[in-house]
Design an enzyme around this catalytic site. Sequence first.
Site, PDB file in Angstrom:
ATOM      1  N   HIS A  35       0.827  -1.209   0.000  1.00 58.19           N
ATOM      2  CA  HIS A  35       0.000   0.000   0.000  1.00 58.19           C
ATOM      3  C   HIS A  35       0.864   1.263   0.000  1.00 58.19           C
ATOM      4  CE1 HIS A  35      -4.111  -1.626   0.291  1.00 58.19           C
ATOM      5  NE2 HIS A  35      -3.448  -2.685   0.730  1.00 58.19           N
ATOM      6  N   SER A  68     -11.194 -18.365 -22.035  1.00 60.67           N
ATOM      7  CA  SER A  68     -10.248 -18.688 -20.959  1.00 60.67           C
ATOM      8  C   SER A  68     -10.437 -20.132 -20.539  1.00 60.67           C
ATOM      9  CB  SER A  68     -10.503 -17.765 -19.762  1.00 60.67           C
ATOM     10  OG  SER A  68      -9.918 -18.324 -18.592  1.00 60.67           O
ATOM     11  N   GLY A 125      -4.176 -12.515  -3.621  1.00 59.02           N
ATOM     12  CA  GLY A 125      -3.219 -11.444  -3.322  1.00 59.02           C
ATOM     13  C   GLY A 125      -1.918 -11.632  -4.070  1.00 59.02           C
ATOM     14  N   LEU A 126      -1.947 -12.414  -5.157  1.00 56.83           N
ATOM     15  CA  LEU A 126      -0.717 -12.720  -5.899  1.00 56.83           C
ATOM     16  C   LEU A 126      -0.764 -12.136  -7.307  1.00 56.83           C
ATOM     17  CD1 LEU A 126      -0.367 -16.424  -4.689  1.00 56.83           C
ATOM     18  CD2 LEU A 126       0.836 -14.408  -3.815  1.00 56.83           C
ATOM     19  N   ASP A 173       1.690  -4.206  -9.188  1.00 52.85           N
ATOM     20  CA  ASP A 173       1.492  -5.526  -9.799  1.00 52.85           C
ATOM     21  C   ASP A 173       1.931  -5.541 -11.259  1.00 52.85           C
ATOM     22  OD1 ASP A 173       0.330  -5.883  -7.367  1.00 52.85           O
ATOM     23  OD2 ASP A 173      -1.730  -5.798  -8.114  1.00 52.85           O
ATOM     24  N   TYR A 225     -10.091  -1.745  -0.100  1.00 57.33           N
ATOM     25  CA  TYR A 225      -8.914  -1.234  -0.783  1.00 57.33           C
ATOM     26  C   TYR A 225      -9.122   0.233  -1.175  1.00 57.33           C
ATOM     27  CZ  TYR A 225      -5.016  -0.854  -4.030  1.00 57.33           C
ATOM     28  OH  TYR A 225      -3.866  -0.450  -4.662  1.00 57.33           O
TER      29      TYR A 225
HETATM   30  C1  GLA Z   1      -2.922  -4.579  -4.787  1.00 57.05           C
HETATM   31  C2  GLA Z   1      -2.814  -3.454  -5.807  1.00 57.05           C
HETATM   32  C3  GLA Z   1      -1.408  -2.864  -5.818  1.00 57.05           C
HETATM   33  C4  GLA Z   1      -0.948  -2.510  -4.419  1.00 57.05           C
HETATM   34  C5  GLA Z   1      -1.188  -3.663  -3.458  1.00 57.05           C
HETATM   35  C6  GLA Z   1      -0.891  -3.309  -2.025  1.00 57.05           C
HETATM   36  O1  GLA Z   1      -2.153  -5.666  -5.182  1.00 57.05           O
HETATM   37  O2  GLA Z   1      -3.125  -3.941  -7.095  1.00 57.05           O
HETATM   38  O3  GLA Z   1      -1.368  -1.749  -6.677  1.00 57.05           O
HETATM   39  O4  GLA Z   1      -1.555  -1.333  -3.982  1.00 57.05           O
HETATM   40  O5  GLA Z   1      -2.530  -4.122  -3.508  1.00 57.05           O
HETATM   41  O6  GLA Z   1       0.471  -3.086  -1.858  1.00 57.05           O
END
Ligand code: GLA
Length: 387
Positions: A35, A68, A125-126, A173, A225
């Site tokens: 973040h 897909s 979260g990946l 990301d 978020y």
């Molecule tokens: C997600 C968002 C990123 C970043 C992370 C937290 O993965 O896509 O841009 O903000 O959360 O670090």
Amino acid sequence: MTGIERVTAAFRDRFGADPEGVWAAPGRANVIGEHTDYNGGFVLPVALPHTTRAAIGRRGDGRLALASLQHPDEDAELGLADLRPGTPPGWGGYVAGVVAELRDAVASDGGLSVVVDGDVPAGAGLSSSAALSCSVALGLRDLIRPELSREQLVDIARRAENDYVGAPTGILDQSAALLCRAGSALFLDTRDRSSEQVPFDLAAAGLALLVIDTGTTHSHADGGYGDRRKECEQAAQRLGVELLREVPDVAALVPLDDGTPEGRVFLRRARHVVTEDARVLRVVATLRESADPRAIGPILTAGHESLRDDFEISTPLLDATVEAALDAGAHGARMVGGGFGGSVIALADDDATDRIEAAVAARFAAGGDGPPRTFRAVPSDGARRLA
Ligand code: GLA
């Protein structure tokens, strides 16, 4: 069958011709710097060995056709002129968003067929979404806009997610998916976009970076978020800076605490960002200076505590996973990604990984939670053409 053969065969089945190429982009694990990206701060991701593969071919009818292997009931086909944010919904929006960014170039070439396949765990979260958008972005670059740099592709993929899909992410990301290199972590300054590959050879140090996917999913397009992002913007505004990155240290955050509950929330959010930027710099300095990456462990754990207590985006299951990994001998552990679910990373000695996996699995079983999925994050290459 290799990944290339599988997606190529699926393309042939669906469209009756070979694709013009196959491109892959990886998911990521962020070593530290959570973040911070939308606050102009620092990040330090590694690319995972897990990728999304996109088989792409041009067509002559001005349409975009998508399939897909992970979503067999969600094929989509639409005219290029009908691309609108949110259309199609679901996974296809990430592809359509990239195509919309390059719409004029795609249209002058007549249209596109795309089939995707992949093994980046979704909602963990990946960064499976950036793996998808960046595999397609690199493919379109090679086919129709060869002059685009990888940095420009980062922005194209980020805008696809922000403006087309409606997920208000930063550039962590997409940068990881496009810029990471095997054996290194990517140290990126998200404000001026300068970056450096920091050697991160875990195997040579007898270490492993475990990823523990808790199986609880998150969604960025809604909820927490976006709230955190807004809170950071408001905190910056109250401090008179454009980005929280500009705040020199935690002492400069004192004016945020005006005695109201709201003021204290802003203080906590901003304190996470300011201390997290400092943690990224400490991890990078440690990796540069010390032969032993074990020394970064406590900094990772401090990052988790900050996400839990100040940023308030952890969950009881993520906390329990971190605790179980530390109790079983991990040098450091933290949740990764946007939060509210997803995965934990744990830095551990090679010969401790079985013990940690067993301890985490036992903690899940005791709490009635389904078994977590665990694998090693071997720092891998960013997006590339496969065929
Ligand atoms: C997600 C968002 C990123 C970043 C992370 C937290 O993965 O896509 O841009 O903000 O959360 O670090």
